[in-house]
Design a protein around this motif. Sequence first.
Motif, PDB file in Angstrom:
ATOM      1  N   ASP A   3      56.614  37.318  32.918  1.00  0.00           N
ATOM      2  CA  ASP A   3      57.688  37.060  33.883  1.00  0.00           C
ATOM      3  C   ASP A   3      57.143  36.644  35.244  1.00  0.00           C
ATOM      4  OD1 ASP A   3      56.627  39.583  34.297  1.00  0.00           O
ATOM      5  OD2 ASP A   3      58.509  40.443  34.995  1.00  0.00           O
ATOM      6  N   GLU A   4      55.929  37.113  35.596  1.00  0.00           N
ATOM      7  CA  GLU A   4      55.308  36.681  36.855  1.00  0.00           C
ATOM      8  C   GLU A   4      54.914  35.207  36.772  1.00  0.00           C
ATOM      9  OE1 GLU A   4      52.704  40.001  38.781  1.00  0.00           O
ATOM     10  OE2 GLU A   4      52.445  40.181  36.618  1.00  0.00           O
ATOM     11  N   ILE A   5      54.391  34.808  35.616  1.00  0.00           N
ATOM     12  CA  ILE A   5      54.020  33.403  35.419  1.00  0.00           C
ATOM     13  C   ILE A   5      55.255  32.523  35.481  1.00  0.00           C
ATOM     14  CG2 ILE A   5      53.121  31.779  33.698  1.00  0.00           C
ATOM     15  CD1 ILE A   5      51.188  33.993  32.821  1.00  0.00           C
ATOM     16  N   GLN A   6      56.315  32.971  34.864  1.00  0.00           N
ATOM     17  CA  GLN A   6      57.554  32.187  34.853  1.00  0.00           C
ATOM     18  C   GLN A   6      58.116  32.030  36.263  1.00  0.00           C
ATOM     19  OE1 GLN A   6      61.786  33.477  33.504  1.00  0.00           O
ATOM     20  NE2 GLN A   6      60.713  32.798  31.666  1.00  0.00           N
ATOM     21  N   ARG A   7      58.127  33.127  37.042  1.00  0.00           N
ATOM     22  CA  ARG A   7      58.656  33.043  38.405  1.00  0.00           C
ATOM     23  C   ARG A   7      57.821  32.107  39.271  1.00  0.00           C
ATOM     24  NH1 ARG A   7      59.568  38.679  37.784  1.00  0.00           N
ATOM     25  NH2 ARG A   7      57.618  39.139  38.852  1.00  0.00           N
ATOM     26  N   HIS A  54      44.129  27.116  35.627  1.00  0.00           N
ATOM     27  CA  HIS A  54      45.582  27.186  35.504  1.00  0.00           C
ATOM     28  C   HIS A  54      46.171  28.355  36.295  1.00  0.00           C
ATOM     29  CE1 HIS A  54      45.657  23.872  32.908  1.00  0.00           C
ATOM     30  NE2 HIS A  54      45.432  24.478  31.748  1.00  0.00           N
ATOM     31  N   TYR A  55      45.475  29.478  36.347  1.00  0.00           N
ATOM     32  CA  TYR A  55      45.975  30.615  37.105  1.00  0.00           C
ATOM     33  C   TYR A  55      46.022  30.295  38.597  1.00  0.00           C
ATOM     34  CZ  TYR A  55      45.418  33.429  32.865  1.00  0.00           C
ATOM     35  OH  TYR A  55      45.512  33.926  31.590  1.00  0.00           O
ATOM     36  N   VAL A  71      48.696  32.890  40.454  1.00  0.00           N
ATOM     37  CA  VAL A  71      48.864  34.216  39.867  1.00  0.00           C
ATOM     38  C   VAL A  71      47.514  34.739  39.404  1.00  0.00           C
ATOM     39  CG1 VAL A  71      51.230  33.757  39.126  1.00  0.00           C
ATOM     40  CG2 VAL A  71      49.346  33.254  37.573  1.00  0.00           C
ATOM     41  N   PRO A  72      47.335  36.049  39.327  1.00  0.00           N
ATOM     42  CA  PRO A  72      46.077  36.607  38.817  1.00  0.00           C
ATOM     43  C   PRO A  72      45.990  36.444  37.311  1.00  0.00           C
ATOM     44  CG  PRO A  72      47.627  38.372  39.262  1.00  0.00           C
ATOM     45  CD  PRO A  72      48.268  37.108  39.780  1.00  0.00           C
ATOM     46  N   ARG A  73      44.801  36.592  36.774  1.00  0.00           N
ATOM     47  CA  ARG A  73      44.609  36.450  35.328  1.00  0.00           C
ATOM     48  C   ARG A  73      45.293  37.567  34.550  1.00  0.00           C
ATOM     49  NH1 ARG A  73      40.871  32.473  34.541  1.00  0.00           N
ATOM     50  NH2 ARG A  73      40.671  32.946  32.322  1.00  0.00           N
TER      51      ARG A  73
END
Length: 316
Positions: A18-22, A5-6, A11-13
């Motif tokens: 907010d990084e995941i959302q962006r 999923h990452y 995105v990193p683990r």
Amino acid sequence: MAKDHYSVLGVPRTAKPDEIQRAYRKLARKYHPDVNREPDAADKFKEIGEAYDTLSDPETRARYDRFGADYRQYAGSAAGTGGSGGRWGSGGPRPGPRPGPRPGRGGYGNVDVEMGGDVDWEDLLGGWFRQQAGGPALGADHEAELWLTLEEAVRGGKRTIRLAQPDGETRNYDVDVPPGVLDGQRIRLAGEGAAGREGGPPGDLLLTVRIQPDSRYRLKGRDIYFDLPVTPSEAALGSKIKAKAPAGTVTITVPEGSSSGRRLRLRGQGMPNPRGLPGNLYAEIKIMVPPSLSKEERKLYEKLASASDFNPREEQ
């Protein structure tokens, strides 16, 4: 083999929420079937949605980090099955959206203020998934305008508004207006929209803020400007003047020798900012003379004119 999923979101683990959302919002815009006609766009879109659905929930993410692709079987009998209490995964649709503020909005009590953007991608994307899967679906959002005076926008507080309903009746809504709300921002009243489908949760009521024009104040960003009328003697000799401002009465120090047009700044006394520094309040000097003079006033002005050699036109 299921993709990580990452990696799907890029995105990193160690990524923060907010990084995941962006990352999700960026990829979802790119691969949404309504805008991307590539043959694999729909599959990619679902893959992105599943990754975000897993990583955006702290408990589900913790299980995924610990158990990897087998994380669903450790969530209890309801996990991943689409049943009561389960989150949406490969086994079926989730019953409705997660509680709390939606992306792009800042929280304020029971009200969320949308900070920008014309498209609510969370609504659009989540709705598309639920339509594909069938079953309970989120109700539609309703929209209306909320008109405020500048003072009301500055101070915030509780407001009651009456809106017409689809059936022709009217209904009152209590609104918590956050101090410093700007024209064009939206206030969300969760669960006050249309009823959901097949037992799904209701939509929201989105109120677009409109600030009424004001003959006294001028709003530029979060700075507030207004004219400060002063007498010739107050401007020449200097003075302290109490003046009405949107947030209440303020005391302004007029320096000696002030001319019309001079701008006096009251730092931080403009429009509040829940996410940063407040705006400033600017008072612009406007020298006023009496429309008519008494005999005594005329004598004094004549005496001043004869005693003074000041000529403002020589300064030009």
